[in-house]
Design a protein around this motif. Structure first.
Motif, PDB file in Angstrom:
ATOM      1  N   LEU A  37      -6.514   5.605 -12.328  1.00 26.65           N
ATOM      2  CA  LEU A  37      -5.171   6.065 -12.013  1.00 26.65           C
ATOM      3  C   LEU A  37      -4.178   5.097 -12.631  1.00 26.65           C
ATOM      4  N   PRO A  38      -2.916   5.492 -12.719  1.00 28.58           N
ATOM      5  CA  PRO A  38      -1.926   4.550 -13.233  1.00 28.58           C
ATOM      6  C   PRO A  38      -1.904   3.297 -12.364  1.00 28.58           C
ATOM      7  N   ALA A  39      -1.959   2.159 -12.994  1.00 28.27           N
ATOM      8  CA  ALA A  39      -2.001   0.905 -12.262  1.00 28.27           C
ATOM      9  C   ALA A  39      -0.640   0.224 -12.312  1.00 28.27           C
ATOM     10  N   GLY A  40      -0.454  -0.717 -11.445  1.00 24.60           N
ATOM     11  CA  GLY A  40       0.769  -1.495 -11.439  1.00 24.60           C
ATOM     12  C   GLY A  40       1.624  -1.161 -10.233  1.00 24.60           C
ATOM     13  N   ARG A  41       2.440  -2.121  -9.893  1.00 25.52           N
ATOM     14  CA  ARG A  41       3.314  -1.978  -8.727  1.00 25.52           C
ATOM     15  C   ARG A  41       4.400  -0.950  -9.015  1.00 25.52           C
ATOM     16  N   GLY A  42       4.490   0.072  -8.186  1.00 18.63           N
ATOM     17  CA  GLY A  42       5.512   1.102  -8.332  1.00 18.63           C
ATOM     18  C   GLY A  42       5.261   2.066  -9.468  1.00 18.63           C
ATOM     19  N   ARG A  46       7.712   5.391 -11.148  1.00 13.93           N
ATOM     20  CA  ARG A  46       8.184   5.492 -12.531  1.00 13.93           C
ATOM     21  C   ARG A  46       7.771   6.813 -13.160  1.00 13.93           C
ATOM     22  N   ARG A  47       6.586   7.305 -12.813  1.00 18.02           N
ATOM     23  CA  ARG A  47       6.096   8.543 -13.412  1.00 18.02           C
ATOM     24  C   ARG A  47       6.591   9.786 -12.686  1.00 18.02           C
ATOM     25  N   ILE A  48       6.704   9.706 -11.372  1.00 19.37           N
ATOM     26  CA  ILE A  48       7.149  10.851 -10.560  1.00 19.37           C
ATOM     27  C   ILE A  48       8.292  10.375  -9.677  1.00 19.37           C
ATOM     28  N   PRO A  49       9.529  10.501 -10.102  1.00 16.39           N
ATOM     29  CA  PRO A  49      10.647   9.999  -9.306  1.00 16.39           C
ATOM     30  C   PRO A  49      10.766  10.671  -7.935  1.00 16.39           C
ATOM     31  N   GLU A  50      10.227  11.866  -7.782  1.00 15.42           N
ATOM     32  CA  GLU A  50      10.314  12.571  -6.506  1.00 15.42           C
ATOM     33  C   GLU A  50       9.442  11.920  -5.430  1.00 15.42           C
ATOM     34  N   ALA A  51       8.583  10.979  -5.810  1.00 17.53           N
ATOM     35  CA  ALA A  51       7.703  10.316  -4.851  1.00 17.53           C
ATOM     36  C   ALA A  51       8.396   9.186  -4.101  1.00 17.53           C
ATOM     37  N   ALA A  52       9.585   8.787  -4.522  1.00 17.35           N
ATOM     38  CA  ALA A  52      10.289   7.675  -3.881  1.00 17.35           C
ATOM     39  C   ALA A  52      10.584   7.928  -2.405  1.00 17.35           C
ATOM     40  N   PRO A  53      10.989   9.139  -1.989  1.00 19.95           N
ATOM     41  CA  PRO A  53      11.209   9.339  -0.549  1.00 19.95           C
ATOM     42  C   PRO A  53       9.953   9.141   0.293  1.00 19.95           C
ATOM     43  N   CYS A  54       8.789   9.426  -0.272  1.00 22.71           N
ATOM     44  CA  CYS A  54       7.535   9.186   0.461  1.00 22.71           C
ATOM     45  C   CYS A  54       7.370   7.696   0.760  1.00 22.71           C
ATOM     46  N   ARG A  79      -7.960   0.689   3.364  1.00 18.78           N
ATOM     47  CA  ARG A  79      -8.380   1.136   2.034  1.00 18.78           C
ATOM     48  C   ARG A  79      -7.555   2.313   1.543  1.00 18.78           C
ATOM     49  N   ILE A  80      -6.888   2.984   2.464  1.00 16.81           N
ATOM     50  CA  ILE A  80      -5.999   4.081   2.077  1.00 16.81           C
ATOM     51  C   ILE A  80      -4.588   3.544   1.837  1.00 16.81           C
ATOM     52  N   LEU A  81      -4.122   2.665   2.736  1.00 22.63           N
ATOM     53  CA  LEU A  81      -2.731   2.212   2.679  1.00 22.63           C
ATOM     54  C   LEU A  81      -2.466   1.177   1.591  1.00 22.63           C
ATOM     55  N   ARG A  82      -3.415   0.275   1.317  1.00 24.75           N
ATOM     56  CA  ARG A  82      -3.168  -0.770   0.314  1.00 24.75           C
ATOM     57  C   ARG A  82      -2.855  -0.189  -1.061  1.00 24.75           C
ATOM     58  N   PRO A  83      -3.673   0.733  -1.614  1.00 23.39           N
ATOM     59  CA  PRO A  83      -3.322   1.283  -2.922  1.00 23.39           C
ATOM     60  C   PRO A  83      -2.036   2.108  -2.884  1.00 23.39           C
ATOM     61  N   LEU A  84      -1.802   2.761  -1.746  1.00 28.10           N
ATOM     62  CA  LEU A  84      -0.585   3.555  -1.613  1.00 28.10           C
ATOM     63  C   LEU A  84       0.650   2.656  -1.663  1.00 28.10           C
ATOM     64  N   CYS A  85       0.589   1.523  -0.978  1.00 24.42           N
ATOM     65  CA  CYS A  85       1.706   0.572  -1.023  1.00 24.42           C
ATOM     66  C   CYS A  85       1.921   0.053  -2.441  1.00 24.42           C
ATOM     67  N   ARG A  86       0.817  -0.244  -3.141  1.00 24.11           N
ATOM     68  CA  ARG A  86       0.935  -0.761  -4.503  1.00 24.11           C
ATOM     69  C   ARG A  86       1.548   0.287  -5.433  1.00 24.11           C
ATOM     70  N   MET A  87       1.104   1.545  -5.309  1.00 23.03           N
ATOM     71  CA  MET A  87       1.620   2.599  -6.189  1.00 23.03           C
ATOM     72  C   MET A  87       3.092   2.886  -5.925  1.00 23.03           C
ATOM     73  N   LEU A  88       3.507   2.787  -4.642  1.00 27.55           N
ATOM     74  CA  LEU A  88       4.897   3.089  -4.306  1.00 27.55           C
ATOM     75  C   LEU A  88       5.793   1.859  -4.417  1.00 27.55           C
ATOM     76  N   GLY A  89       5.217   0.691  -4.692  1.00 29.62           N
ATOM     77  CA  GLY A  89       6.015  -0.515  -4.869  1.00 29.62           C
ATOM     78  C   GLY A  89       6.451  -1.128  -3.558  1.00 29.62           C
ATOM     79  N   LEU A  90       5.702  -0.915  -2.484  1.00 32.82           N
ATOM     80  CA  LEU A  90       6.049  -1.461  -1.177  1.00 32.82           C
ATOM     81  C   LEU A  90       5.321  -2.776  -0.948  1.00 32.82           C
ATOM     82  N   THR A  91       5.929  -3.661  -0.162  1.00 30.84           N
ATOM     83  CA  THR A  91       5.281  -4.912   0.207  1.00 30.84           C
ATOM     84  C   THR A  91       4.470  -4.666   1.467  1.00 30.84           C
ATOM     85  N   PRO A  92       3.153  -4.834   1.423  1.00 29.63           N
ATOM     86  CA  PRO A  92       2.338  -4.555   2.613  1.00 29.63           C
ATOM     87  C   PRO A  92       2.572  -5.614   3.687  1.00 29.63           C
TER      88      PRO A  92
END
Length: 140
Positions: A37-42, A46-54, A79-92
């Motif tokens: 999957l796309p890696a990196g914080r946030g 960057r790819r789907i701007p509509e995901a920011a409200p999530c 294991r579900i929340l950690r990658p989700l936080c990384r993809m959305l650019g959130l600080t866990p």
């Protein structure tokens, strides 16, 4: 991810959550292909701007006071929340962070052979040098 997390939370809330499995750290794993999957914080923002409200909804969930108790009972939620936080650019939060990995043990090295002193280098006797020069004349 949302469906997995919601089902996990519902089972925890109902008290039907099974005991967590043992950690697989350090055991050999199978080499099956993993989709990348796309890696990196946030990266999703960057790819789907509509995901920011999530991200805002997940952040509200992360600040819930019941989250540490839920994560203690169901570590698979991390294991579900950690990658989700990384993809959305959130600080866990601290309760979601993994413990530091142990440092690898140094490999045992073979013992070094004993050190022998360098042999003394003396000039060859004159008769050996004269014989070597004589043989060079006849070298074909």
């Amino acid at each position: 991810m949302a469906a997995r997390f919601a089902a996990l939370f519902a089972r925890w809330h109902a008290g039907t959550l099974p005991a967590p499995r043992l950690s697989r750290a350090g055991r050999p794993h199978s080499a099956k292909p993993i989709p990348r999957l796309p890696a990196g914080r946030g990266s999703i923002n960057r790819r789907i701007p509509e995901a920011a409200p999530c991200g805002g909804m997940i952040e509200i969930l992360l600040h819930d006071p019941a989250l540490p108790a839920f994560l203690a009972a169901a570590p698979q939620a991390g294991r579900i929340l950690r990658p989700l936080c990384r993809m959305l650019g959130l600080t866990p939060p601290d309760c979601l962070r993994l413990p530091p990995r142990p440092k690898p043990q140094p490999r045992p090295t073979a013992p070094k052979p004993p050190h022998y002193p360098e042999p003394l280098r003396r000039p060859l006797p004159a008769y050996v040098s004269a014989a070597a020069r004589a043989w060079k004349k006849f070298d074909l």
